[in-house]
Design a protein around this motif. Structure first.
Motif, short mmCIF file in Angstrom:
data_model
loop_
_atom_site.label_atom_id
_atom_site.label_comp_id
_atom_site.label_asym_id
_atom_site.label_seq_id
_atom_site.Cartn_x
_atom_site.Cartn_y
_atom_site.Cartn_z
N VAL A 30 39.74 37.87 43.84
CA VAL A 30 38.74 37.34 42.85
C VAL A 30 39.04 38.84 42.25
O VAL A 30 38.38 39.32 42.57
CB VAL A 30 37.39 36.60 43.10
CG1 VAL A 30 36.67 36.06 41.34
CG2 VAL A 30 37.90 35.37 43.78
N TRP A 31 39.41 38.57 41.11
CA TRP A 31 39.08 40.11 39.65
C TRP A 31 38.51 39.46 38.65
O TRP A 31 40.02 38.78 37.99
CB TRP A 31 40.61 40.33 39.77
CG TRP A 31 40.87 41.65 39.77
CD1 TRP A 31 39.96 42.47 39.13
CD2 TRP A 31 42.44 42.67 39.23
NE1 TRP A 31 41.10 43.87 38.22
CE2 TRP A 31 42.49 44.02 38.47
CE3 TRP A 31 43.43 42.37 39.89
CZ2 TRP A 31 43.58 44.23 38.59
CZ3 TRP A 31 44.59 43.51 39.58
CH2 TRP A 31 44.35 44.67 38.38
N ILE A 32 37.78 40.45 38.29
CA ILE A 32 37.53 40.52 36.75
C ILE A 32 37.83 41.84 36.12
O ILE A 32 38.09 42.20 36.95
CB ILE A 32 35.39 40.78 36.56
CG1 ILE A 32 35.31 39.57 37.50
CG2 ILE A 32 35.49 41.03 35.63
CD1 ILE A 32 33.12 39.28 36.99
N GLU A 33 38.90 41.26 35.12
CA GLU A 33 39.39 42.21 34.47
C GLU A 33 39.53 41.68 32.73
O GLU A 33 40.18 40.55 32.39
CB GLU A 33 41.01 42.52 35.19
CG GLU A 33 41.26 43.96 34.29
CD GLU A 33 40.56 45.17 34.78
OE1 GLU A 33 40.25 45.41 36.70
OE2 GLU A 33 39.80 45.33 33.85
N HIS A 34 39.30 43.45 31.31
CA HIS A 34 39.24 43.06 30.55
C HIS A 34 40.82 43.10 30.40
O HIS A 34 40.99 42.33 28.85
CB HIS A 34 38.39 43.93 29.81
CG HIS A 34 37.12 43.30 30.04
ND1 HIS A 34 36.77 42.24 29.10
CD2 HIS A 34 35.59 44.10 29.93
CE1 HIS A 34 35.21 42.33 29.38
NE2 HIS A 34 34.70 43.01 29.70
N ILE A 35 41.29 43.60 30.50
CA ILE A 35 43.21 44.71 30.94
C ILE A 35 43.88 43.76 31.27
O ILE A 35 44.19 43.68 31.99
CB ILE A 35 43.02 45.77 31.13
CG1 ILE A 35 41.95 47.44 30.77
CG2 ILE A 35 44.10 46.33 30.30
CD1 ILE A 35 42.28 48.00 31.08
N VAL A 36 43.81 42.20 30.05
CA VAL A 36 44.74 41.30 30.00
C VAL A 36 46.03 41.25 30.69
O VAL A 36 46.59 40.32 32.07
CB VAL A 36 44.24 40.35 28.80
CG1 VAL A 36 45.15 38.96 29.48
CG2 VAL A 36 43.26 39.91 28.87
N HIS A 37 47.17 42.02 30.56
CA HIS A 37 47.95 42.24 30.92
C HIS A 37 48.16 42.97 31.95
O HIS A 37 48.65 42.52 32.53
CB HIS A 37 48.64 43.16 29.35
CG HIS A 37 48.37 44.55 29.01
ND1 HIS A 37 48.83 45.70 30.41
CD2 HIS A 37 47.60 44.96 28.77
CE1 HIS A 37 49.05 46.43 30.01
NE2 HIS A 37 47.30 46.62 28.95
N ILE A 38 47.41 43.44 33.27
CA ILE A 38 47.27 44.14 34.24
C ILE A 38 47.40 42.88 34.90
O ILE A 38 47.98 42.83 35.54
CB ILE A 38 46.31 45.33 34.46
CG1 ILE A 38 46.22 46.36 33.50
CG2 ILE A 38 46.01 45.50 35.93
CD1 ILE A 38 45.53 47.68 33.89
N LEU A 39 46.10 42.24 34.55
CA LEU A 39 45.33 40.71 35.86
C LEU A 39 46.74 40.25 35.65
O LEU A 39 46.88 39.06 36.76
CB LEU A 39 44.50 40.44 34.57
CG LEU A 39 43.59 39.48 35.34
CD1 LEU A 39 43.18 39.82 36.57
CD2 LEU A 39 42.19 38.47 34.64
N LEU A 40 47.18 39.28 34.72
CA LEU A 40 48.30 38.61 34.79
C LEU A 40 49.88 39.67 35.15
O LEU A 40 50.09 38.40 35.51
CB LEU A 40 49.18 38.38 32.98
CG LEU A 40 47.61 38.03 32.21
CD1 LEU A 40 48.40 37.61 30.78
CD2 LEU A 40 47.59 36.42 32.44
N GLN A 41 49.52 40.19 35.58
CA GLN A 41 50.53 40.24 36.96
C GLN A 41 50.55 40.15 37.84
O GLN A 41 51.59 40.02 38.26
CB GLN A 41 51.02 42.00 36.66
CG GLN A 41 51.50 42.12 35.06
CD GLN A 41 51.58 44.57 35.25
OE1 GLN A 41 52.36 44.94 35.90
NE2 GLN A 41 51.05 44.97 33.91
N VAL A 42 49.02 39.91 38.51
CA VAL A 42 48.93 39.95 39.20
C VAL A 42 48.71 38.44 39.81
O VAL A 42 48.77 37.21 41.44
CB VAL A 42 48.01 41.04 40.11
CG1 VAL A 42 47.82 40.35 41.72
CG2 VAL A 42 47.89 41.56 40.03
N ALA A 43 47.68 37.86 38.96
CA ALA A 43 46.66 36.36 39.28
C ALA A 43 47.48 35.22 38.74
O ALA A 43 48.72 35.38 38.41
CB ALA A 43 45.48 36.38 37.97
N GLU A 44 47.58 34.88 40.05
CA GLU A 44 48.45 33.09 39.96
C GLU A 44 47.24 32.02 39.43
O GLU A 44 47.91 31.14 38.93
CB GLU A 44 48.56 32.57 41.67
CG GLU A 44 47.90 32.60 42.40
CD GLU A 44 48.65 32.65 43.70
OE1 GLU A 44 47.50 32.03 44.96
OE2 GLU A 44 49.60 32.81 43.67
#
Lengths: 246, 242, 298, 353
Positions: free
Chosen positions: A197-211
């Motif tokens: 579970v990953w909270i992140e503001h830097i959305v473009h990083i998050l989008l590379q991992v989160a399904e």
């Protein structure tokens, strides 16, 4: 939502959290399967970190229940939850400043994962290596820079051998190259079948991992589903930017 | 001469390099809107201008004077007032006491407790209430009033509408428009893009400590700002800005 | 019994006096000053010196000693506490403990082990008493101390709420960072608060000397009294300190009636009982006991 | 990638030599009474007790972050229970250790209340406990208030047997306590203790049992200081509550640890040695000596908070009795930023002593 989906490793139902008169979490229902990677986004003050703290046991919810691996852990302190495999990192890194990076990680391996000496060494070294921290293993944590502290925060959580890892903004302040390394590290965790579970503001990083992506606003979950879909959701956009299209 | 000019400012917040070389200037009477995602460095930038963080490098020049090394309480005396994120009221103290604290710097001017209460009529009956017991809107009004009490030349507003109901936000913005038309210079951090653009003359969008977009509030499109906001503009461009 | 209660309440005034400086400093600067008691004894010795060597009566001597204490407080904050507080929460404990040892032993070096009193220099005040209805004899000095405590606490309260400087100090104690942003010089506010705290300590030292005897090592006991009264009084206004002082004094008085050596024991036990109740009923253990409640939302 | 794995080192060449050195010194000390004058034997006994006190206070404050100014309570109780036990007919030498066990037991309930206090509140709260205990001990008829009493049952032994036995007991106690402490701090519990000191919340979040660990340390420190108090009684024979429950003892502990180096194992021992030397030279100057101690503690806390050993350790990387861990990377490892890069030699990640 009282019946939890079958096979959910972590499920939270009817979570409320109040600080005095301030309602930070307002009836959150959340469940995820083992090995799932869930991203959480949302504007400032949406209650994301609070949700993570409640899930990890840093403080109890004002109402609601939390189950982990099928057991009710609502009243279990953070220490116990960690030993069960539910481990978090902190948004502002909290290293053990007077101890070396290795010692920081070793504490988690021997206490959080409950390993004996030699296994704890292996685990600690493995975590440091995975996070690219072997080179600074002997440095006292208080002498490390922010990037290394963030890596250490992750390495330490990993050494506790989590089945589910709760990450709180570990990507903030990274350069693009560093962010790339971080994404690689997280992908490696996924290969090791660790739920995230990953909270992140830097959305473009998050989008590379989160399904799967969840967007919170004002203590509620306002969108939950496929990441691209959530980011395109007008409700999400207006949670960030307010109002309708100009 | 600009009222404020920020030159290649770098600010560390703790260990984080939160502001990574930002330059801009604000003329007297102008309103600058500062937008960007969380962690983009907006709050740190405002706090650095107000003196709560010292710059690692670069300069803040206010009214012709370099502010390097000037502590925050001295900057209030020079005419900079910040309405901090989360209001940061002194919750043990009454509304009136909070307002009076704003007068500590002793700058001459028109603002008084009475005038603040005129400007924010909803505070009138709450004058002697503890700030900790106020509603969000009342707290925000008190925080703005406290900053105004120092009769600032430059008012820095950090997320004044955060956590307020739309109705209250309208009221807060109505009073801001009054201030702006009376010639107060303002830098405003705001999540709500439409509002930010509607009151400001210039807009800057920050991303990861840098200026990702700067422009005239009338000319930038919502789409442009959205892309800069999420850092999607450079993915689309396929590269990394220098 | 009524007599003892009245005496106990009056004694509570003294404890409130010695405690208010300690809790004031803690609530503003978050520092427990372990040299607190020693500084009170220092003030008592200064008055004794003025009286015995230069024939300046103690009440007049205060005009010299209290400003001196203010300067000491200011210097203490600027040169010791401010510096050691930067090193974390533990260093100020060690620093002020070291200071206490230095003060105690310098006093011992100067004045020897003899116990002293200011009583001989205040004439009949030390033993005069008023007869109150119900054939109750109350010492004039005890009443003066109690009234002084009430006036001082009230004055301090007024100063903190009604003056700009007082508001600045309160703002600094709540949130030094934001205080700076509204134009308050937090360092100056802290130094002034320390100076004020030391003035109250000086006054407490004077009354310690007048109502009882003291010796160079009496500081430790005074520190414990101050701490106990402050913790019993607990969070909130300065008036809590007065209540804390009175509870402590009553417990001591009660202890003394139970056993000849029960005076101090009664006070310590009352303190522990209050501590136990507070820790296990309110969950205050994490927040700190002396701290004024800030009610800050996270 | 390299085939060699990093090695965890627990010591250096210097520390292995030092280990042997320590063993030799202890052996020499064990036979020393044969060659030393009575006065010197007594002084050496005092030194051993100082080392115990410093090591225990350092464990509590330096490793556990629990600064107490009331540790004299356990010193006094160690002596008091010895008196009580010996009075009940137990052999005085046996009483010393039974007494310390009782002190450890008594410290348990105290910890329930005190460990919930933070920082300064804990420090001074312990002082209140010490003051109260002192008063309660005074109530015991056997002690006769401040007049005190003596460990008369020791008189059955002749003076030289007594002196040498106490010397040996003190040496053995010091060795054993240091060994236990070293073992504890070096093991995974020690890492947990330091983690709690540095950040309690983070420690809990990685699975450290915070309360239990703190309690263990508190009780161990109480036990050790109880041993010291009992031994002091054995050398001094007389028991006056005022002397034993004096805050001076904590002042000594703080001085030793602060000067030697808080939070380092070697620092406490070095501090005790320095204190011993200073006392031997300047103890006769009475009050100026105490002023000097207080002023030195003050200056160190302001200017050199890591103490002598801590500063040397930072400056030169000296580690002799280190409880820490060092990672030694294989020589072909890609990272070059590692502080130590001695020749690689081992291919497993087994511990090297």
């Amino acid at each position: 939502m009282n019946a939890m989906p079958n096979g959910a490793i972590l499920s939270a139902a009817g979570i409320h959290k109040r600080f005095g008169a301030l309602v930070v979490l307002d009836d959150i229902d959340f469940a995820m399967g083992a090995e799932e990677a869930v991203g959480i986004v949302g504007p400032n003050g949406a209650g994301k970190t609070t949700l993570l703290s409640v899930l990890s046991g840093a403080y109890p919810p004002s109402a609601g229940t939390i189950a982990f691996k099928g057991d009710d852990v609502t009243t279990l302190p953070a220490t116990q939850r960690c030993r069960l495999g539910l481990v978090r990192t902190h948004q502002v890194p909290k290293p053990f400043g007077g101890m070396t990076a290795f010692e920081n990680v070793f504490v988690a391996a021997s206490h959080g994962a409950g390993l004996g000496r030699d296994e704890a060494y292996e685990e600690a070294l493995g975590s440091l290596k995975l996070c690219g921290m072997l080179g600074v293993a002997n440095r006292r944590a208080e002498t490390l820079g922010l990037l290394d502290r963030k890596r250490l925060e992750l390495a330490r959580a990993l050494a506790a051998k989590p089945t589910l890892l709760l990450l709180d903004e570990i990507g903030g302040g990274l350069t693009d190259g560093e962010a790339g390394e971080l994404v690689e590290t997280i992908r490696e965790l996924r290969r090791r079948r660790i739920g995230i579970v990953w909270i992140e503001h830097i959305v473009h990083i998050l989008l590379q991992v989160a399904e799967r992506l969840i967007c919170m606003d004002a203590g509620k979950i306002i969108a939950d589903g496929d990441p691209q879909g959530v980011m395109a959701d007008p409700q999400v956009i207006s949670a960030y930017l307010g109002g309708g299209p100009k | 001469m600009s009222l404020l000019s920020v030159e290649d400012l770098v600010v560390r917040h703790g260990l984080l390099q939160a502001v990574r070389g930002v330059s801009f200037s604000v003329e007297r009477g102008e309103t600058l809107a500062l937008v960007g995602a969380n962690g983009a460095g907006k709050t740190t930038l405002l706090r650095a201008i107000a003196g709560a963080h010292q710059a690692a490098s670069g300069r803040v020049i206010f009214d012709g004077a370099d502010l390097s090394g000037v502590p925050s309480h001295e900057r209030v005396r020079k005419g900079i007032a910040l309405v901090p994120e989360g209001r940061r009221l002194f919750v043990q103290m009454t509304v009136e006491e909070n307002l009076l604290l704003g007068r500590t710097a002793g700058r001459p001017g028109d603002w008084s407790v009475e005038r603040v209460l005129e400007t924010f009529p909803n505070l009138k009956p709450r004058r002697h209430a503890k700030a900790g017991h106020l509603s969000g809107g009342e707290q925000q009004a008190t925080a703005i009033g406290r900053a105004l009490m120092s009769n600032p030349d430059l008012l820095l507003l950090d997320e004044v509408s955060l956590g307020l109901s739309p109705l209250v936000v309208d009221r807060v913005y109505a009073s801001l428009r009054g201030l702006i038309s009376s010639g107060t210079t303002i830098i405003l951090v705001e999540q709500d893009l439409n509002r930010a653009l509607s009151v400001s003359s210039k807009v800057i969008c920050m991303l990861e400590g840098r200026v990702a977009l700067a422009g005239d509030s009338k000319n930038v499109s919502r789409d442009e700002v959205t892309k800069a906001y999420f850092g999607l503009h450079r993915k689309a461009a396929g590269g990394v800005p220098a | 019994m009524t007599n003892q209660i009245v005496q106990g309440i009056l004694l509570g005034g003294y404890y409130a006096l010695i405690a208010c400086g300690l809790s004031f400093m803690f609530s503003v600067m978050r520092i427990i000053n372990l040299a607190h008691g020693s500084l009170a004894v220092l003030s008592a010795f200064a008055l004794w010196l003025l009286a015995s060597r230069f024939h300046i009566p103690p009440f007049l001597g205060l005009a010299i000693v209290l400003p001196l204490m203010a300067v000491i407080g200011w210097a203490l904050q600027r040169f010791l506490l401010e510096r050691s507080a930067r090193g974390g929460a533990l260093l100020p404990i060690l620093t002020t403990f070291g200071l206490a040892i230095v003060i105690d032993n310098v006093l011992f070096e100067q004045f020897g082990a003899d116990t002293r009193s200011l009583a001989p220099f205040i004439g009949s005040l030390s033993y005069d008493s008023w007869e109150w209805p119900g054939s109750l004899y109350v010492g004039k000095l005890a009443v003066i101390i109690f009234v002084t405590a009430v006036v001082l606490l009230g004055g301090l309260q007024l100063f903190l709420t009604r003056t700009g400087l007082g508001r600045s100090i309160r703002a600094t104690s709540e949130d030094p960072d934001t205080a700076g942003l509204v134009g308050v010089d937090a360092r100056r506010a802290n130094a002034i608060a320390a100076a004020i705290a030391m003035v109250t300590v000086g006054l407490a030292g004077a009354f310690l000397g007048m109502r009882a005897t003291f010796d160079p090592y009496a500081g430790a006991t005074q520190l414990l009294f101050a701490f106990e009264a402050a913790v019993i009084g607990g969070v909130g206004s300065l008036w809590g300190t007065l209540i804390g002082g009175i509870v402590l004094a009553l417990a001591q008085t009660l202890g003394a009636t139970v056993h000849p050596q029960g005076f101090l024991i009664g006070g310590h036990i009352a303190f522990l009982i209050v501590l136990f109740i507070r820790l296990y009923t309110s969950g205050l253990g994490l927040g700190g006991l002396l701290r004024l409640s800030t009610g800050k939302a996270s | 990638m390299s085939t060699a794995s990093p090695v965890i080192e627990r010591g250096t060449v210097a520390s292995r030599i030092a280990g042997c050195g320590v063993a030799i010194i202890i052996l020499l000390l064990a036979v020393a009474p044969q060659f030393l004058s009575a006065g010197v034997v007594d002084r050496m006994t005092a030194l051993f007790i100082y080392v115990i006190l410093a090591a225990m206070w350092n464990a509590l404050a330096g490793f556990g972050g629990l600064v107490s100014v009331g540790q004299q309570v356990f010193f006094g109780l160690g002596a008091y229970f010895t008196i009580r036990l010996a009075n009940a007919g137990l052999n005085p030498f046996v009483s010393l250790f039974v007494s310390a066990v009782i002190v450890g037991t008594v410290s348990w309930p105290i910890s329930l209340l005190m460990l919930r206090l933070r920082n300064g509140e804990f420090a001074i709260g312990m002082w209140v406990i010490a003051a109260l205990t002192h008063l309660l001990v005074n109530l015991d008829r056997l002690i006769q208030g401040e007049t005190g009493t003596s460990l008369i049952s020791l008189n059955v032994y002749d003076a030289s047997t007594r002196r040498v036995t106490i010397y040996w007991l003190a040496l053995a106690s010091m060795t054993a306590l240091l060994a236990v402490l070293f073992g504890l701090l070096r093991g995974s519990t020690g890492a947990a203790i330091r983690a709690i000191r540095d950040n309690e919340d983070a420690a809990a979040s990685v699975g450290v049992r915070v309360t239990g660990t703190k309690r263990l340390l508190f009780v161990l420190a109480a036990f050790g200081i109880g041993v010291a108090g009992a031994l002091w009684l054995a050398t001094a024979i007389t028991f006056q509550p005022k002397t034993y429950f004096s805050v001076q003892w904590t002042a000594y502990m703080i001085f030793m640890v602060l000067v030697g180096g808080i939070g380092t194992f070697e620092g406490a021992i070095l501090g005790a040695l320095l204190f011993f030397i200073i006392e031997t030279w300047f103890g006769g100057t009475g009050v100026w000596y105490l002023i000097g101690l207080g002023a030195t503690a003050l200056v160190f806390s302001l200017l050199l908070p890591r103490g002598l050993w801590g500063t040397l350790e930072d400056r030169f990387g000296w580690r002799i009795l280190s409880v820490g861990y060092r990672v030694r990377l294989p020589v072909n490892a890609s990272d070059t930023t590692g502080g130590t890069a001695p020749p690689a030699q081992v291919t497993t990640s087994r511990e090297k002593a």
